[in-house]
Write an enzyme that holds these catalytic residues in place. Structure first.
Site, mmCIF file in Angstrom:
data_model
loop_
_atom_site.group_PDB
_atom_site.id
_atom_site.type_symbol
_atom_site.label_atom_id
_atom_site.label_comp_id
_atom_site.label_asym_id
_atom_site.label_seq_id
_atom_site.Cartn_x
_atom_site.Cartn_y
_atom_site.Cartn_z
ATOM 1 N N SER A 80 40.426 45.038 40.148
ATOM 2 C CA SER A 80 39.320 45.985 40.349
ATOM 3 C C SER A 80 38.977 46.236 41.814
ATOM 4 C CB SER A 80 38.089 45.529 39.560
ATOM 5 O OG SER A 80 38.399 45.444 38.186
ATOM 6 N N HIS B 56 53.157 39.032 36.993
ATOM 7 C CA HIS B 56 51.854 39.664 36.743
ATOM 8 C C HIS B 56 51.295 39.114 35.422
ATOM 9 C CE1 HIS B 56 48.807 42.646 35.833
ATOM 10 N NE2 HIS B 56 48.837 42.973 37.118
ATOM 11 N N GLY C 107 41.021 45.241 35.655
ATOM 12 C CA GLY C 107 40.655 46.334 34.750
ATOM 13 C C GLY C 107 39.155 46.466 34.521
ATOM 14 N N LYS D 189 51.726 50.147 36.999
ATOM 15 C CA LYS D 189 51.933 49.656 35.625
ATOM 16 C C LYS D 189 52.783 50.688 34.841
ATOM 17 C CE LYS D 189 47.766 46.985 36.124
ATOM 18 N NZ LYS D 189 46.632 46.321 35.512
ATOM 19 N N GLU E 265 49.969 40.492 33.038
ATOM 20 C CA GLU E 265 50.326 41.279 31.849
ATOM 21 C C GLU E 265 51.744 40.953 31.382
ATOM 22 O OE1 GLU E 265 49.263 45.123 33.423
ATOM 23 O OE2 GLU E 265 47.158 44.527 33.393
ATOM 24 N N ASN F 226 49.989 49.069 42.093
ATOM 25 C CA ASN F 226 50.699 48.729 40.853
ATOM 26 C C ASN F 226 50.409 49.814 39.819
ATOM 27 O OD1 ASN F 226 51.791 47.588 38.574
ATOM 28 N ND2 ASN F 226 50.341 45.880 38.443
ATOM 29 N N GLU G 53 45.165 37.153 41.556
ATOM 30 C CA GLU G 53 44.589 38.128 40.632
ATOM 31 C C GLU G 53 43.916 37.402 39.473
ATOM 32 O OE1 GLU G 53 46.469 42.257 40.898
ATOM 33 O OE2 GLU G 53 47.622 41.133 39.438
HETATM 34 P P1 PGA Z 1 43.158 46.927 38.470
HETATM 35 O O1 PGA Z 1 44.571 46.216 38.236
HETATM 36 O O2 PGA Z 1 43.038 47.262 39.932
HETATM 37 O O3 PGA Z 1 43.198 48.144 37.612
HETATM 38 O O4 PGA Z 1 42.101 45.942 38.045
HETATM 39 C C1 PGA Z 1 45.064 45.272 39.112
HETATM 40 C C2 PGA Z 1 46.314 44.650 38.564
HETATM 41 O O5 PGA Z 1 46.390 44.365 37.365
HETATM 42 O O6 PGA Z 1 47.296 44.421 39.307
#
Ligand code: PGA
Length: 254
Positions: free
Chosen positions: A214, A96, A172, A11, A98, A9, A166
């Site tokens: 992460s 997601h 993050g 983003k 976000e 992803n 997730e």
């Molecule tokens: P990250 O993000 O691996 O940077 O923690 C995962 C995600 O938000 O899909």
């Protein structure tokens, strides 16, 4: 065991097309070596067309990070499933955290899931609690999120659904803050039970479950192996070709 899937992803990254091409080409080179694991890179819409021309790697496809549920019409700023399909995209991340933070509801996700699978694309449905409480209320939250996000989906489409667990608290951060394989195993059992309650006992054989939050080359193996899951959804690590390449090699051997 089925083959593993790594869904990167990106983003809203990287900042420009030149950099996107540079990262992508390195990832294509890593993906070309794969024998069985599949890679999907969910990149910003605006890069999909150009990047699509750069890869013929068998195990690598492109995906999107969102889509709208209507086919066409007066929906300023939106993109349809047909537009994505025409560009050769195979997967769409939906719900997601976000995006949910920006106001996307379970009902929106449900409509999008339906539109995506009916178009023959795979829906990567993100679910996960913001925090964990000792009383276990987060289980109820997760159950509700899964039930409402999939809603009345016809069970014949379940093969086109991937649940990405997730937990928001693990996104993050560092690999030390992520779930471990054993915890993920508990969660995958729970998610399968929720799916079985809604769609019947065969659902767990159709729906794949992956983990995001992460993930990097240090924890991918234990998450997949001990977590008994089908793959992972890395964010930051998917923008780092060296790190991502390592992850693909590991996944290919599992
Ligand atoms: P990250 O993000 O691996 O940077 O923690 C995962 C995600 O938000 O899909």
């Amino acid at each position: 065991m089925t083959k593993k899937i790594i869904i990167g992803n990106w983003k809203m990254n990287p900042a420009g097309l030149a950099k996107a091409k540079e990262i992508f080409q390195k990832q294509v080179a890593s993906a070309k070596k794969l024998k069985k694991a599949d890679v999907v890179l969910c990149v910003p819409y605006v890069y999909t067309s150009e990047l699509g021309k750069l890869s013929k790697a068998v195990h690598l496809t492109l995906g999107a990070q969102n889509v709208f549920y209507e086919e066409a019409g007066s929906f300023t700023g939106e993109v349809s499933t047909k537009m994505l399909k025409d560009l050769g995209l195979t997967h769409v991340i939906l719900g997601h955290s976000e995006r949910r933070k920006l106001g996307e509801t379970n009902e929106d996700v449900r409509k999008k899931v339906n539109a995506v699978v009916q178009k023959g694309l795979t829906a990567v449905v993100c679910v996960g609690e913001e925090n964990r409480d000792t009383g276990g209320k987060f289980y109820r939250y997760l159950q509700n999120e899964i039930q409402e996000s999939l809603g009345d989906l016809d069970a014949k489409y379940l093969k086109k659904v991937i649940i990405a667990y997730e937990p928001i608290w693990a996104i993050g951060k560092t690999a030390d803050d992520a779930m471990d394989g054993k915890q993920m195993h508990e969660m995958s059992i729970f998610i399968k039970k929720v799916l079985a309650d809604v769609f019947g006992r065969n659902a767990e054989k159709s729906v794949r479950i992956i983990y995001g939050g992460s993930v990097d080359s240090t924890n991918i193996e234990s998450l997949i192996r001990e977590g008994h899951i089908d793959g992972v959804l890395p964010g930051r690590a998917s923008l780092d070709p060296k790190e991502f390449g390592k992850m693909l090699d590991i996944a290919d051997k599992l």
